[in-house]
Design a protein around this motif. Structure first.
Motif: not given
Length: 172
Positions: A1-3, A5, A27, A29-30, A56
């Motif tokens: 998947s692509t992360r 912010e 996702r 993640t930040s 996050n």
């Protein structure tokens, strides 16, 4: 998947934002989330709970260094903000999140005629275990700081970077 912010939830609740991300296979993640000023632990705790809902791992304060009359040039203001960053970082750590600070250019101005910049104060007076750095290379350069020197000076504390294009005139 692509992360990614994120910065805010584009008018959605944290749960609605998470559902939209999940549907798109992304996702976050930040996330950029400003700590309350003046600092308020309850308000910050709610932001941490939203960050957990979104998924996050990192939560980053996105901006400091300018007031209503322009760039902050008062070392005491930076010292007080550093203390708030430590408080925010301690609560984030307790919530299982890594808390960071994202720079712009104003932090690289000398404060009160001292030889310290706002960035020097923030990095010197925050606990590296509680506050990591997300170095924005574009804004560091615009603040007349060589990003390579910055990275070497803060090796081990930088967990994230922002990379943007810079044209010959110093703009995006």
């Amino acid at each position: 998947s692509t992360r990614v912010e994120h910065a805010g939830f584009v008018g959605r609740t944290a749960a609605e934002f998470r559902a939209a991300l999940d549907n798109a296979g992304i996702r976050a993640t930040s996330g950029h989330v400003g700590i309350p000023q003046p600092f308020n632990a309850d308000t910050w705790q709610r932001a941490l709970e939203d960050s957990a809902i979104v998924g996050n791992k990192y939560i980053v304060h996105p901006y400091f260094g300018a007031g209503p009359t322009g760039p902050i040039r008062d070392a005491a203001v930076y010292r007080a903000f550093a203390a708030d960053l430590n408080k925010a970082g301690a609560l984030a750590r307790r919530a299982g999140l890594s808390f960071g600070y994202h720079n712009h250019q104003n932090e690289f101005l000398r404060q009160n005629g001292t030889n310290k910049t706002g960035f020097d104060i923030l990095t010197g007076e925050t606990d590296p275990r509680l506050v990591h750095l997300e170095v924005d290379l574009f804004w560091a350069f615009r603040g007349a700081s060589d990003p390579v020197d910055l990275i070497q000076r803060h090796r081990g504390r930088i967990r994230q970077v922002h990379v943007k294009d810079l044209d010959v005139s110093g703009s995006f």
